[in-house]
Write an enzyme that holds these catalytic residues in place. Structure first.
Site, PDB file in Angstrom:
ATOM      1  CE  LYS A   1      -4.004  -1.858   2.339  1.00  0.00           C
ATOM      2  NZ  LYS A   1      -5.008  -1.952   0.929  1.00  0.00           N
TER       3      LYS A   1
ATOM      4  NE  ARG B   1     -10.502 -10.157  -2.687  1.00  0.00           N
ATOM      5  CZ  ARG B   1     -10.821  -9.246  -3.623  1.00  0.00           C
ATOM      6  NH1 ARG B   1     -10.715  -9.552  -4.934  1.00  0.00           N
ATOM      7  NH2 ARG B   1     -11.073  -7.928  -3.308  1.00  0.00           N
TER       8      ARG B   1
HETATM    9  N1  BES Z   1      -8.334  -3.862   3.491  1.00  0.00           N
HETATM   10  C1  BES Z   1      -8.292  -3.403   2.231  1.00  0.00           C
HETATM   11  C2  BES Z   1      -9.547  -2.751   1.750  1.00  0.00           C
HETATM   12  C3  BES Z   1      -9.867  -1.165   2.264  1.00  0.00           C
HETATM   13  C4  BES Z   1      -9.565  -0.333   1.501  1.00  0.00           C
HETATM   14  C5  BES Z   1     -10.494  -1.248   3.497  1.00  0.00           C
HETATM   15  C6  BES Z   1      -9.658   1.042   2.261  1.00  0.00           C
HETATM   16  C7  BES Z   1     -10.629  -0.013   4.124  1.00  0.00           C
HETATM   17  C8  BES Z   1     -10.459   1.162   3.441  1.00  0.00           C
HETATM   18  C9  BES Z   1      -8.294  -4.843   1.326  1.00  0.00           C
HETATM   19  O1  BES Z   1      -7.475  -5.678   1.632  1.00  0.00           O
HETATM   20  C10 BES Z   1      -7.698  -4.337  -0.183  1.00  0.00           C
HETATM   21  O2  BES Z   1      -6.464  -3.773  -0.013  1.00  0.00           O
HETATM   22  N2  BES Z   1      -8.361  -4.313  -1.294  1.00  0.00           N
HETATM   23  C11 BES Z   1      -7.727  -3.893  -2.316  1.00  0.00           C
HETATM   24  C12 BES Z   1      -8.100  -5.099  -3.176  1.00  0.00           C
HETATM   25  C13 BES Z   1      -7.433  -5.059  -4.557  1.00  0.00           C
HETATM   26  C14 BES Z   1      -5.937  -5.086  -4.660  1.00  0.00           C
HETATM   27  C15 BES Z   1      -8.061  -5.914  -5.576  1.00  0.00           C
HETATM   28  C16 BES Z   1      -8.485  -2.679  -2.634  1.00  0.00           C
HETATM   29  O3  BES Z   1      -9.530  -2.532  -2.125  1.00  0.00           O
HETATM   30  O4  BES Z   1      -7.765  -1.781  -3.372  1.00  0.00           O
HETATM   31 MN    MN Z   2      -5.547  -5.682   1.393  1.00  0.00          MN
END
Ligand code: BES
Ligand code: MN
Ligand code: ZN
Length: 508
Positions: free
Chosen positions: A276, A350
């Site tokens: 991230k 997931r």
């Molecule tokens: N924990 C995150 C989702 C999230 C994002 C929660 C912002 C709260 C605030 C999740 O694990 C994630 O990183 N999702 C990615 C998925 C993508 C890589 C397919 C996302 O949403 O960008």
């Molecule tokens: Mn994530």
């Protein structure tokens, strides 16, 4: 802040009196005439002067010359007009602000005069929820720079209300709020403390306190049992991952198929090697909020002794970077034998849910499944911080959850999940991929999870069990207290606890 809020029936000599009025009130409402007399007409005077607004959820303070030291007037706004999707939210928000005002004033008792009419019981419960939610603070980690030594007020707040029925309802609301606060406290606990091992010990402690049964599959056993998703995500974590099961089996229900609640509990989500970047890692301690909502709901279910068998599963892991971390291009095998090609290590929730859902469906043969997860940023983009995204394959379950959403103000909005979305997840060298580009982002998460949900754990036929997936990424925490009109302080909301409890209370 108060450690405990107690409901009583004694209204003599309270430190404060609280009443509620709607925006259109110009004179003392009939039900408040007696108390107004006691206050020397302070309510009528303030209404006549019109010096305060009765905006929904506002709290104004007056200092009457007789009857009580303080008068709090809760504004109800326009009667019947919902706030944040629930007509009861004005009461909740007002009650939450009331706890704050009383705490600042350092008082120990309030007599509530809530003219609820025919809705008195529902209103009392909402007020109980609000008082309880308003009492949440997470200040365990405040240090020497945060004004140590400041005089603290009473730690118990006594709230008095009229009838036995409203007292009972208010107590119920308080109990549910306390469970939400259990979820909020753990959610707020930082990742250097709240790692998977910590969540295991907290879950065990809560089980001991409430009479739930707690079973844990530790990291080693999870790997041996074929939980490839939990294992891969957690293998670089500061402590090993764990699958935590909490069971509530009231007398005579041991043979019933349970309702199964499943929660994502990533204690910190760095994204892994798909790191991230650009500030998006901040607040990723809240990535355990789905699991904490399940824990909070189980806490409430046990304390309220709901007559329904419920199983909660919390998939706990920390998504970190390390030589031993899982990579993009890895192919892993989930508990039910489905192989997953990793296309993005940041789509980790997931993966842990894949094992939790498939293990749960096989082991418990649930009659319905609800999972909660801060799964996608896409749902925040689509729906904002006002509601959770809801994917559901069964109309009875949909109605039960949406009704609960309206009653509690924990709103849901339905998104579609079709065969086309499931096909989108097909992999090249594994059965499915964990991420498939940017199209239909929040739906991809749901489509992925659908490969791990099957009636009686029979993944050959993939027969449907009633299942709902709630993507709570937008609602698990508020960035500003004003986001939910002041119901929550900045930080975690415990979203899902009140919703699930409400749905389970009405379960037929
Ligand atoms: N924990 C995150 C989702 C999230 C994002 C929660 C912002 C709260 C605030 C999740 O694990 C994630 O990183 N999702 C990615 C998925 C993508 C890589 C397919 C996302 O949403 O960008
Ligand atoms: Mn994530
Ligand atoms: Zn995540």
């Amino acid at each position: 802040m108060y450690k405990r809020i107690k409901v009583s029936n004694s209204k003599s000599n309270p430190d404060a009196i609280a009443v509620a009025v709607s925006s259109d009130a110009k004179r003392t409402p009939a039900a408040l005439r007696d108390v107004d007399k006691r206050l020397g007409g302070a309510i009528g005077d303030s209404l006549k002067r019109g010096e305060f607004s009765a905006d929904a959820g506002s709290v104004s303070t007056f200092y009457p010359t007789t009857g009580a030291e303080r008068l709090y007037v809760i504004g109800l706004g326009d009667v019947g007009k919902p706030v944040g999707g629930s007509t009861l939210n004005a009461w909740r928000i007002g009650a939450a602000r009331l706890t704050g005002a009383a705490d600042r004033a350092g008082i120990g008792s309030i007599a509530l005069h809530l003219d609820g009419g025919k809705d008195a019981v529902e209103i009392a419960r909402a007020v109980g929820e609000g008082l309880g939610l308003g009492a949440f603070v997470y200040d365990e980690l405040k240090g020497t720079a945060s004004g140590n030594g400041v005089k603290k007020g009473p730690t118990t707040l006594d709230v008095a209300t009229d009838s036995a029925a409203t007292r009972k309802a208010m107590e119920r609301g308080l109990t549910i709020a306390e469970s939400a606060n259990v979820a909020r406290r753990l959610a707020a606990t930082p990742p250097n403390i709240a790692n998977p091992a910590y969540l295991v010990s907290e879950a065990k402690k809560i089980a001991r306190q409430t009479g739930l049964t707690c079973k844990v599959i530790d990291g080693k056993r999870a790997k041996a049992m074929g939980m490839g998703g939990l294992t891969a995500v957690g293998q670089a974590g500061s402590t090993p991952p764990a699958m935590i099961m909490l069971e509530h089996t009231p007398r005579g229900t041991a043979k019933d198929a349970p309702v199964m609640l499943v929660g994502k509990a990533i204690t910190f989500d760095t994204g892994g090697y798909s790191l991230k970047v650009g500030g998006t890692m901040v607040n990723m301690k809240y990535d355990k909020c789905g699991g904490m909502a399940v824990l909070g709901a189980m806490h409430a279910v046990a304390r309220l002794k709901l007559p329904v068998r419920v199983v909660g599963i919390i998939a706990a892991a920390e998504n970190m970077v390390d030589t031993g971390a899982y990579r993009v291009d890895d192919v892993i095998t989930a508990y039910n034998g489905v192989t997953i090609e990793i296309t993005n290590t940041d789509a980790e929730g997931r993966l842990v849910l894949a094992d939790a859902l498939s293990y749960g469906c096989k082991t418990y043969k649930p009659r319905a499944v609800v999972d909660l997860a801060t799964l996608t940023g896409g749902v925040v983009t689509a729906l904002g911080p006002y509601c959770a995204g809801c994917f559901v394959n069964d109309d009875k379950l949909r109605k039960s959850l949406f009704d609960a959403g309206e009653a509690t103000g924990e709103r849901l909005w339905r998104l579609p999940l079709w065969e086309e979305h499931r096909k989108q997840m097909k992999g090249t060298h594994g059965d499915i991929a964990n991420s498939a580009g940017r199209n239909a982002h929040p739906i991809q998460g749901a489509a992925f999870l659908s490969y791990f949900v099957a009636k009686d754990g029979d993944f050959k036929t993939n027969a449907d069990v009633p299942w709902a997936h709630l993507d709570i990424a937008g609602v698990a925490d508020v960035a500003e207290s004003s986001d939910w009109s002041g119901l929550f302080s900045k930080g975690p909301t415990g979203f899902g606890v009140r919703l699930l409890v409400r749905a389970l209370e009405q379960w037929k």
